[in-house]
Design an enzyme around this catalytic site. Structure first.
Site, PDB file in Angstrom:
ATOM      1  N   GLY A 160       0.721  -1.275  -0.111  1.00  0.00           N
ATOM      2  CA  GLY A 160       0.037  -0.120   0.117  1.00  0.00           C
ATOM      3  C   GLY A 160       0.855   1.292  -0.056  1.00  0.00           C
ATOM      4  O   GLY A 160       2.046   1.550   0.443  1.00  0.00           O
TER       5      GLY A 160
ATOM      6  N   ARG B 208       1.009  -5.681  -5.036  1.00  0.00           N
ATOM      7  CA  ARG B 208       1.160  -6.632  -3.868  1.00  0.00           C
ATOM      8  C   ARG B 208       1.513  -8.094  -4.298  1.00  0.00           C
ATOM      9  O   ARG B 208       1.344  -9.112  -3.395  1.00  0.00           O
ATOM     10  CB  ARG B 208      -0.378  -6.821  -3.181  1.00  0.00           C
ATOM     11  CG  ARG B 208      -0.643  -5.321  -2.453  1.00  0.00           C
ATOM     12  CD  ARG B 208      -1.682  -5.700  -1.405  1.00  0.00           C
ATOM     13  NE  ARG B 208      -2.267  -4.300  -0.762  1.00  0.00           N
ATOM     14  CZ  ARG B 208      -1.615  -3.965   0.284  1.00  0.00           C
ATOM     15  NH1 ARG B 208      -0.691  -4.312   0.614  1.00  0.00           N
ATOM     16  NH2 ARG B 208      -2.276  -2.787   0.671  1.00  0.00           N
TER      17      ARG B 208
ATOM     18  N   ASP C 154       5.555  -7.798   5.629  1.00  0.00           N
ATOM     19  CA  ASP C 154       5.687  -9.015   4.634  1.00  0.00           C
ATOM     20  C   ASP C 154       6.391  -8.677   3.788  1.00  0.00           C
ATOM     21  O   ASP C 154       7.235  -9.530   3.299  1.00  0.00           O
ATOM     22  CB  ASP C 154       4.190  -9.068   4.115  1.00  0.00           C
ATOM     23  CG  ASP C 154       3.137  -9.764   5.120  1.00  0.00           C
ATOM     24  OD1 ASP C 154       3.443 -10.262   6.149  1.00  0.00           O
ATOM     25  OD2 ASP C 154       1.955  -9.092   4.992  1.00  0.00           O
TER      26      ASP C 154
ATOM     27  N   LYS D 281       8.175   0.593   5.465  1.00  0.00           N
ATOM     28  CA  LYS D 281       7.171   1.639   4.956  1.00  0.00           C
ATOM     29  C   LYS D 281       5.881   1.174   5.237  1.00  0.00           C
ATOM     30  O   LYS D 281       5.649  -0.277   5.604  1.00  0.00           O
ATOM     31  CB  LYS D 281       7.118   1.406   3.478  1.00  0.00           C
ATOM     32  CG  LYS D 281       5.908   1.927   2.758  1.00  0.00           C
ATOM     33  CD  LYS D 281       5.148   1.010   1.853  1.00  0.00           C
ATOM     34  CE  LYS D 281       4.491  -0.164   2.458  1.00  0.00           C
ATOM     35  NZ  LYS D 281       3.576  -0.921   1.665  1.00  0.00           N
ATOM     36  N   THR D 282       4.847   1.694   5.961  1.00  0.00           N
ATOM     37  CA  THR D 282       3.427   1.403   5.978  1.00  0.00           C
ATOM     38  C   THR D 282       2.858   2.541   6.990  1.00  0.00           C
ATOM     39  O   THR D 282       3.335   2.906   8.038  1.00  0.00           O
ATOM     40  CB  THR D 282       3.075  -0.032   6.399  1.00  0.00           C
ATOM     41  OG1 THR D 282       1.634   0.029   6.720  1.00  0.00           O
ATOM     42  CG2 THR D 282       3.699  -0.192   8.222  1.00  0.00           C
TER      43      THR D 282
ATOM     44  N   ASP E  66       0.394   2.063   8.405  1.00  0.00           N
ATOM     45  CA  ASP E  66      -0.237   1.282   9.657  1.00  0.00           C
ATOM     46  C   ASP E  66       0.576   1.397  10.950  1.00  0.00           C
ATOM     47  O   ASP E  66      -0.150   1.288  11.779  1.00  0.00           O
ATOM     48  CB  ASP E  66      -0.348  -0.266   9.301  1.00  0.00           C
ATOM     49  CG  ASP E  66      -1.408  -0.522   7.914  1.00  0.00           C
ATOM     50  OD1 ASP E  66      -2.140   0.589   7.582  1.00  0.00           O
ATOM     51  OD2 ASP E  66      -1.421  -1.541   7.377  1.00  0.00           O
TER      52      ASP E  66
HETATM   53  P1  FBP Z   1       0.603  -2.050   3.625  1.00  0.00           P
HETATM   54  O1  FBP Z   1       0.425  -3.163   5.004  1.00  0.00           O
HETATM   55  O2  FBP Z   1       0.853  -2.622   2.504  1.00  0.00           O
HETATM   56  O3  FBP Z   1       1.216  -0.752   4.131  1.00  0.00           O
HETATM   57  O4  FBP Z   1      -0.872  -1.421   3.618  1.00  0.00           O
HETATM   58  C1  FBP Z   1      -1.537  -0.504   4.138  1.00  0.00           C
HETATM   59  C2  FBP Z   1      -2.829  -0.469   4.022  1.00  0.00           C
HETATM   60  O5  FBP Z   1      -3.392   0.804   3.634  1.00  0.00           O
HETATM   61  C3  FBP Z   1      -3.706  -0.939   4.969  1.00  0.00           C
HETATM   62  O6  FBP Z   1      -3.920  -0.099   6.256  1.00  0.00           O
HETATM   63  C4  FBP Z   1      -5.051  -1.606   4.252  1.00  0.00           C
HETATM   64  O7  FBP Z   1      -5.757  -2.359   5.217  1.00  0.00           O
HETATM   65  C5  FBP Z   1      -4.642  -2.056   2.884  1.00  0.00           C
HETATM   66  O8  FBP Z   1      -3.361  -1.030   2.802  1.00  0.00           O
HETATM   67  C6  FBP Z   1      -5.565  -1.909   2.216  1.00  0.00           C
HETATM   68  O9  FBP Z   1      -5.188  -2.463   1.080  1.00  0.00           O
HETATM   69  P2  FBP Z   1      -5.280  -2.017  -0.541  1.00  0.00           P
HETATM   70  O10 FBP Z   1      -4.572  -0.705  -0.890  1.00  0.00           O
HETATM   71  O11 FBP Z   1      -5.010  -3.222  -1.404  1.00  0.00           O
HETATM   72  O12 FBP Z   1      -6.877  -1.855  -0.592  1.00  0.00           O
END
Ligand code: FBP
Length: 549
Positions: free
Chosen positions: A78, A142, A173, A199-200, A202
C-alpha cells in the site's frame, strides 16, 4: 505535468539529513543478533544471513575509493507518504558515491521485477517527484515474492542490467520477502545485495530497533485534521454521532494516534478488546452507555473512532478466522467449485460447531468478507468490512432496548466515515520528507558497506533530524514463526498496540473524561512552512514512546 502552487513551493524543500550521513561514513558493527523468537527455526531457515551484527554509521576521515554501482528499487504494498523521497534519497546517495551509478525502478511492485518491467530513474525524471506523495513514480503492487522461480527470473534482469543491489520499500510482509530473497541470493553466490526500507501507514512495522515506519506520521496527521473538522461540525450542529473507521489493518496504532491528537468521545482499541476477551456485544454496550451518558447531559452528539481490524480481535471471531484460514487454504480447489449462493452453507458445514455458530451469528456481509480471498500475504482484507455501520446499527438497537428499560431518553442519529485512502498519498509532512530521504540515502550507504539482508534504520527520531542516528538492522533479527495459509512461516513480527505502552496508558488515563465532556482538539492541516513547533513535530505515539527512555 501541471503543478499546484504548493507543489511548486514544496519542490524546493531540501530534506534535512542526519549530520552523520553528510560526510564520509564507516559502518561500525555491534554484537551478533538473534531473532525475537523461534531462534533455532529462523537460524535453520536463514543459515547465511542469521545472526549478523547491527550496524551504526559513524563519520570517517578516511576517503574510500568508489566505483559505479547499478541498483534496482521496488515499491511494495500500500502507498505511504514519503515513498518518493526514499527513492530520491537513494538516488542522491548512490550519485554521491559515484556519479556514474545508476538506479532502475521496477514497475508496479514486485511483479515488475519478476516480469522484467523497469525504467531507469534519471535526475531529470525524479526531480518532479521530490517531496511529493504517492507511489506513482514507478507504481506499487502486492505480488508476493516467495518462490525460487520468481527469484531466478528476477536474477535474470538483474544480471542483464548489471544490478548488484536491490532495495525493497515495503511493510512487514515485503521486508520478510526481502530477507528470504537476500538469503537465497547469498546461498547461490549471486552477488546481489538486498536491502529493505520500513514503509506502512499502519505503523505496525516497528520494534526496539526500528522506531516507526514511514508514512504513519503524515497519514495520521491527515486523518486527525479531518476528524478534528468533523468534531467541530459535530459540536456546532449537536445532532449527529459520527462513526469513523480508520485504516491500519490489525493494529490500532492509527486509531490511537488520532485519538491522542483529537480527543474523541470514544476510541476502540482492538488489542484491548482481545485482552479483555470482549464480545462484539460488549463493545456495543460500551459505546451505547457513553451515548446514553452524554444524552443525559443534553449532548446527543459525539465521535467514535474504530480501527479497521476490530472484528479480527473479537476473540470468538479471531478463532473463527484462524479456522477459516486453514480450511480455505486446505480446501481451496473444492471451495472454488462451490456456487456463490451455496458458499455460506458449505463453510458452516465444514467448520467446527463453535466456529460455525459464530459465523452464522455475524451479519451476512461481514461473514462473507471473512471468507473471501485473502490478500497475497494471507491477510483478511479488513478495509472492506464496514465495521462502522455494523457497530452503529447495533448501538441503535441497544439504545432502543435501553429506552424501553428507561435508561436512555435521548436522540441517536449516526453518520459513517472511513478514512484510509485519503491519507496514503498526501504530500509527506516535514518529518516524513526528512525521514524517508534519510532512509533512502542510508540504504545507499548500506549498499556501499557491502551488506545484505539488512533494513535501513534511522533512529533518535524525536530529536531534530540532524541528530538522527543511521545504520542497518539484520532483518532476521525481527523475525518469528507464524501460521500463514495453513503452514508455519518465518515472518517479521507485527507490532500491535502495547497496552502497557506509554501511548495507550496516556489515552486510557484520559478517555473517561473525553467520553462525557466535549474535549475535542482540532489539529488542523499539516503545515509545511512555518515555525518548527508547528511543522516539525513527530507523532504523539513516538513522543510518548520516547519519553520513558
Ligand atoms: P501495507 O501493509 O501494504 O502498508 O498496507 C496499508 C493499507 O493501507 C492497510 O491499512 C489497508 O488495510 C490496506 O493497505 C488496503 O489495501 P489495498 O491498498 O489493497 O486496498
Amino acid at each position: 505535468m501541471k503543478k499546484s502552487a504548493l507543489q511548486k513551493a514544496r519542490a524546493a524543500y531540501q530534506p534535512k539529513l542526519p549530520i552523520v550521513l553528510t560526510g564520509t561514513v564507516k559502518a561500525v558493527p555491534g554484537h551478533a543478533t538473534n531473532s525475537v523468537a523461534d531462534q533455532e527455526d529462523i537460524k535453520n531457515l536463514f543459515p547465511n544471513t542469521y545472526g549478523l551484527p547491527e550496524l551504526k554509521f559513524e563519520k570517517s576521515s578516511t576517503p574510500v575509493p568508489s566505483k559505479p554501482v547499478n541498483v534496482g528499487v521496488i515499491l511494495s504494498g500500500g502507498q505511504a507518504p514519503g515513498g518518493h523521497n526514499v527513492i530520491c534519497g537513494l538516488f542522491d546517495g548512490l550519485k554521491k558515491v559515484h556519479r556514474e551509478s545508476k538506479l532502475y525502478g521496477f514497475l508496479m511492485g514486485p511483479g515488475g521485477f519478476v516480469d522484467h518491467q523497469y525504467m531507469e530513474l534519471t535526475a531529470d525524471f525524479i526531480k518532479d517527484y521530490r517531496n511529493t506523495g504517492g507511489f506513482d513514480i514507478i507504481g506499487s503492487g502486492r505480488t508476493k515474492l516467495e518462490t525460487k522461480e520468481q527469484f531466478d527470473k528476477g536474477l535474470e534482469i538483474l544480471r542483464e542490467l548489471n544490478i548488484s543491489a536491490l532495495v525493497i520499500i515495503g511493510g512487514d510482509d515485503s521486508n520478510t520477502n526481502a530477507a528470504v530473497l537476500a538469503e537465497y541470493y547469498k546461498s547461490i553466490n549471486a552477488g546481489v545485495q538486498v536491502i529493505g526500507c520500513p514503509k506502512t501507514i499502519d505503523g505496525d512495522l516497528k520494534n526496539d530497533v526500528i522506531e516507526t515506519s514511514f508514512g504513519f506520521d503524515t497519514a495520521t496527521k491527515v486523518y486527525s485534521e479531518v476528524i478534528g473538522n468533523i468534531q467541530r461540525d459535530c459540536n456546532s450542529a449537536k445532532k449527529y454521532w459520527h462513526f469513523i473507521k480508520l485504516m491500519g489493518r490489525s493494529a490500532s496504532h492509527i486509531a490511537l494516534e488520532c485519538a491522542l491528537q483529537c480527543q474523541p468521545n470514544v476510541c476502540i482499541i482492538s488489542e484491548e478488546v482481545e485482552e479483555k476477551n470482549m464480545s462484539l456485544q460488549d463493545v456495543v454496550n460500551y459505546v451505547a452507555d457513553i451515548v446514553s451518558a452524554r444524552a443525559a447531559k443534553g449532548m446527543n452528539f459525539g465521535t467514535v473512532l474504530i480501527p479497521e481490524g476490530l472484528i479480527e480481535f473479537i476473540p470468538a471471531v479471531k478463532r473463527l478466522i484462524a479456522e477459516l484460514n486453514d480450511l480455505l487454504a486446505k480446501s481451496a480447489e473444492e471451495f472454488a467449485k462451490v456456487d456463490a449462493a451455496d458458499q455460506r452453507q458449505w463453510i458452516i458445514a465444514h467448520l467446527s460447531e463453535e466456529n460455525a455458530k459464530v459465523y452464522e451469528s455475524l451479519p451476512a456481509g461481514v461473514a462473507r468478507q471473512l471468507s473471501l480471498d485473502r490478500d497475497p500475504h494471507g491477510n483478511v482484507q479488513v478495509s472492506l468490512i464496514e465495521t462502522e455501520k455494523l457497530l452503529s446499527e447495533m448501538v441503535a438497537k441497544r439504545l432502543e432496548e435501553m429506552r424501553a428499560e428507561g435508561r436512555f431518553n435521548g436522540k441517536f442519529a449516526s453518520l459513517h466515515h472511513f478514512f484510509g485512502y485519503e491519507g496514503r498519498c498526501a504530500d509527506p509532512s516535514n518529518f516524513d520528507a526528512d525521514y524517508c530521504y534519510a532512509l533512502g540515502f542510508n540504504a545507499a550507504c548500506l549498499i556501499r558497506a557491502g551488506v545484505t539482508g539488512y533494513m535501513s534504520s534511522v533512529r533518535n527520531l524525536t530529536k531534530p533530524s540532524v541528530q538522527w542516528v543511521a545504520g542497518g538492522i539484520p532483518i532476521t533479527m525481527m523475525m518469528n514463526m507464524e501460521r500463514r495459509h495453513g503452514a508455519m512461516k518465518p515472518v517479521i513480527q507485527k507490532a500491535l498496540v502495547r497496552l502497557d505502552g506509554a501511548p495507550f496508558q496516556k489515552f486510557a488515563s484520559k478517555r473517561d473524561v473525553w467520553a462525557v465532556e466535549t474535549s475535542y482538539v482540532y489539529p488542523g492541516p499539516i503545515q509545511y512552512f512555518g515555525p518548527a513547533e508547528v511543522c516539525d513535530q513527530p507523532t504523539l505515539t513516538l513522543k510518548y514512546e520516547h519519553q520513558g527512555k
